[in-house]
Design a protein around this motif. Structure first.
Motif, short mmCIF file in Angstrom:
data_model
loop_
_atom_site.label_atom_id
_atom_site.label_comp_id
_atom_site.label_asym_id
_atom_site.label_seq_id
_atom_site.Cartn_x
_atom_site.Cartn_y
_atom_site.Cartn_z
N ALA A 22 -5.02 6.35 1.34
CA ALA A 22 -4.44 5.07 1.76
C ALA A 22 -4.92 4.01 0.78
O ALA A 22 -6.03 3.50 0.90
CB ALA A 22 -4.85 4.74 3.20
N ARG A 23 -4.07 3.69 -0.21
CA ARG A 23 -4.49 2.82 -1.31
C ARG A 23 -3.57 1.62 -1.47
O ARG A 23 -2.34 1.73 -1.29
CB ARG A 23 -4.52 3.61 -2.62
N MET A 24 -4.18 0.50 -1.85
CA MET A 24 -3.43 -0.72 -2.17
C MET A 24 -3.36 -0.87 -3.69
O MET A 24 -3.49 0.10 -4.42
CB MET A 24 -4.10 -1.92 -1.50
N VAL A 76 -3.91 -4.84 6.72
CA VAL A 76 -3.28 -3.59 6.29
C VAL A 76 -3.98 -2.41 6.95
O VAL A 76 -3.34 -1.47 7.43
CB VAL A 76 -3.35 -3.46 4.75
N ASN A 77 -5.29 -2.43 6.99
CA ASN A 77 -6.06 -1.35 7.60
C ASN A 77 -5.69 -1.17 9.06
O ASN A 77 -5.48 -0.05 9.55
CB ASN A 77 -7.55 -1.65 7.47
N THR A 123 -7.54 0.73 1.64
CA THR A 123 -6.94 -0.22 2.59
C THR A 123 -7.98 -0.87 3.51
O THR A 123 -7.71 -1.94 4.08
CB THR A 123 -5.88 0.49 3.45
N ALA A 154 0.85 -1.19 0.00
CA ALA A 154 0.00 0.00 0.00
C ALA A 154 0.89 1.23 0.00
O ALA A 154 2.09 1.16 0.31
CB ALA A 154 -0.92 0.02 1.21
N ASP A 201 -10.58 5.96 2.92
CA ASP A 201 -9.79 4.81 2.49
C ASP A 201 -9.50 3.86 3.65
O ASP A 201 -9.17 2.69 3.44
CB ASP A 201 -8.45 5.26 1.88
N VAL A 202 -9.58 4.37 4.88
CA VAL A 202 -9.33 3.53 6.06
C VAL A 202 -10.61 3.44 6.89
O VAL A 202 -11.44 4.35 6.87
CB VAL A 202 -8.17 4.08 6.93
N ASN A 244 -8.72 -4.61 3.31
CA ASN A 244 -7.81 -5.63 3.84
C ASN A 244 -7.64 -5.34 5.33
O ASN A 244 -7.04 -4.34 5.72
CB ASN A 244 -6.46 -5.58 3.13
#
Length: 531
Positions: free
Chosen positions: A492-494, A506-507, A500, A471, A525-526, A503
């Motif tokens: 916050a990108r994968m 990752v989050n 994110t 990410a 994103d989170v 997942n």
């Protein structure tokens, strides 16, 4: 001398009208039925495409009182004061010992922009096929003589008088039938004489006549015969022009065939052999077989002769026939040799041929451009590297990006580096690192270089224990002063810009890292809650 066929057309037009183009300031009219010539100014109308025009083609003759109906009568309109328009003509096919003539004798009229005219008699145009010298001449009693080549036939009619036939009485059924018969007699005599000259049957000489077009009625067929005289085994010029459209340019025609080709055919070399000799084509049976119906595929020779493996050449040709656009790019790209030199030193020719066929055309173009831009030391590095052919684009891109962006240092924010829950949070140090991360995660973070250099944002990459990116995060600077503070998480990108929160591991790691560094998440994103 023997006259093989003859056609007499005593009247070509009911009316002939001279009117200046676009302005239509003055109009001169010749009414053939009574011989009246008169002129004047008509009320004008404006058209966005053609400028000003008048209704002068609808008139009542002041001498004989006849109404001119544009939908019934043959009316010829033009705008060139110097042109001689035929009022009657005779066409003959005349056979001599060493040449064959298509002769047109006519009486014409020259109109002027003051309402006057001048009749001109005994004008002659002759298209002469000289079998002894293997050449064609245009003989005009006014313009003189001119030797016609394949360059000239693209510029206009081989016999200029033919261009006026479209709107004339010559296109009435009885006259048209007689003219077609005359053309047939001329063509068959040409085939007979040409076959005797070369010792084999000359074919593909007929092209249907059209009353429209810049080459005039029957002009395309005559142009074909002009070329057939010096290259009797070539395909007709329509086939040749279509082939040129495919392999040279969408606007190309027979004019693009090099002079050297016809210079060779004059000496007895076949048209296909002449093309192969001029374009330095490889001795390949498939290429010659395709050239029979699509001769200008020979222009790909500059590319395919680089391959020595016959199977590789045949594979490329099969694909080129289906997709000439790909061949068009490969054969004409000026830096393709630099790429091929690298590939030939590492892979078999058949592998390379299949790669060029399967790889996306834009990808190949990118490879060619990037290899050309590489410095000598990086070209050497590429030559020494071991990689799979399918990864060639990515390998070249990595070396190219490192050359272009590796020296651009990014401000490193050490306070953002951390290890959380088995994952590593790292700030990239060069612009190349950003490019590399963007490719790995299939997103646009590689374009953020200027934003990072200007301290507008900071980029943090999240990796797993194997240092593979999973990410990337963007933090926004909230400080107005000289010391930036990156305490606002805005992205916050994968992989593929997936948020994110999709997942859980990752989050969770991102939120824990943000909490430790007192960074405020301001993005969807989170997921705010950590389980």
């Amino acid at each position: 001398m023997e006259i093989l066929a003859s056609v007499h057309i005593p009247k070509m037009f009911e009316s002939i009208i001279l009117e200046s183009r676009y302005s239509a300031d003055y109009t001169t009219i010749y009414h053939d039925s009574c011989g009246m010539v008169f002129g004047g100014k008509w009320e004008r109308k404006y058209n966005g495409w053609n400028g000003y025009f008048t209704a002068a083609k609808h008139y009542v003759c002041p001498k004989c009182g006849r109404y001119s109906d544009t939908y019934v009568d043959a009316i010829y309109r033009y705008d060139d004061e110097e042109a001689i328009v035929p009022t009657s003509l005779v066409m003959d096919v005349v056979s001599f010992k060493n040449y064959l003539d298509l002769r047109v004798r006519y009486t014409g009229i020259e109109l002027y922009y003051d309402g006057t005219a001048k009749k001109i008699k005994n004008v002659k145009q002759v298209l002469r096929f000289d079998f002894k010298r293997k050449r064609c001449l245009l003989i005009d009693s006014i313009e003189g003589k001119k030797v016609l080549t394949h360059h000239d036939i693209d510029d206009g009619a081989p016999l200029p008088i033919l261009t006026v036939f479209g709107d004339s009485i010559a296109m009435m059924r009885c006259n048209k039938k007689a003219i077609n018969h005359l053309y047939k007699v001329f063509r068959l005599e040409f085939v007979k004489r040409c076959s005797e000259l070369y010792g084999f049957d000359v074919k593909d000489t007929y092209i249907s006549h059209s009353s429209v077009g810049r080459q005039g009625y029957g002009g395309t067929m005559l142009c074909n015969l002009i070329c057939k005289l010096i290259a009797p085994d070539m395909p007709n010029i329509v086939t040749l022009a279509k082939s040129a459209n495919r392999w040279i340019s969408y606007l190309a025609s027979i004019d693009c065939v090099p002079d050297d080709v016809f210079n060779l055919t004059k000496t007895g070399v076949s048209f296909i052999d002449a093309l192969c000799a001029v374009y330095l084509a490889p001795n390949n049976r498939k290429l010659r077989r395709v050239m029979i119906s699509d001769p200008m595929i020979v222009t790909t020779s500059s590319f395919i002769r680089k391959f020595k493996d016959v199977n590789a050449v045949n594979t490329l040709l099969d694909d080129f026939v289906k997709r000439p656009d790909r061949a068009f790019m490969l054969k004409d790209y000026r830096y393709i040799n630099e790429v091929l030199d690298i590939l030939f030193s590492k892979f078999q020719e058949m592998q390379i041929a299949k790669f060029l066929i399967k790889e996306d055309i834009t990808s190949i173009r990118d490879i060619i451009v990037m290899v050309h831009e590489l410095k000598p030391e990086n070209v050497k590095k590429l030559q020494e590297m071991r990689f799979k052919l399918k990864n060639f684009h990515d390998v070249v891109m990595e070396i190219h990006d490192k050359q272009e962006f590796g020296h651009i240092q990014l401000p490193v924010v050490q306070t953002l580096n951390a290890d959380v829950k088995g994952m590593h949070f790292i700030t990239p140090t060069t612009a190349f690192d950003l490019k590399h991360i963007g490719r790995k995660l299939n997103n646009c973070v590689g374009s953020y270089t200027k934003r990072v250099l200007d301290n507008e944002s900071a980029i943090v990459v999240v990796t797993d224990d194997s240092m593979n990116p999973v990410a990337c995060l963007e933090l926004r600077n909230t400080s107005i002063g000289a010391n930036p503070k990156f305490n606002k998480l805005v992205q916050a990108r994968m992989f593929g810009n997936t948020p994110t929160w999709k997942n859980e591991n990752v989050n969770s790691a991102v939120l824990t890292w943000a909490k430790q560094l007192k960074i405020k998440p301001t993005t969807i994103d989170v997921e705010a809650q950590v389980s």
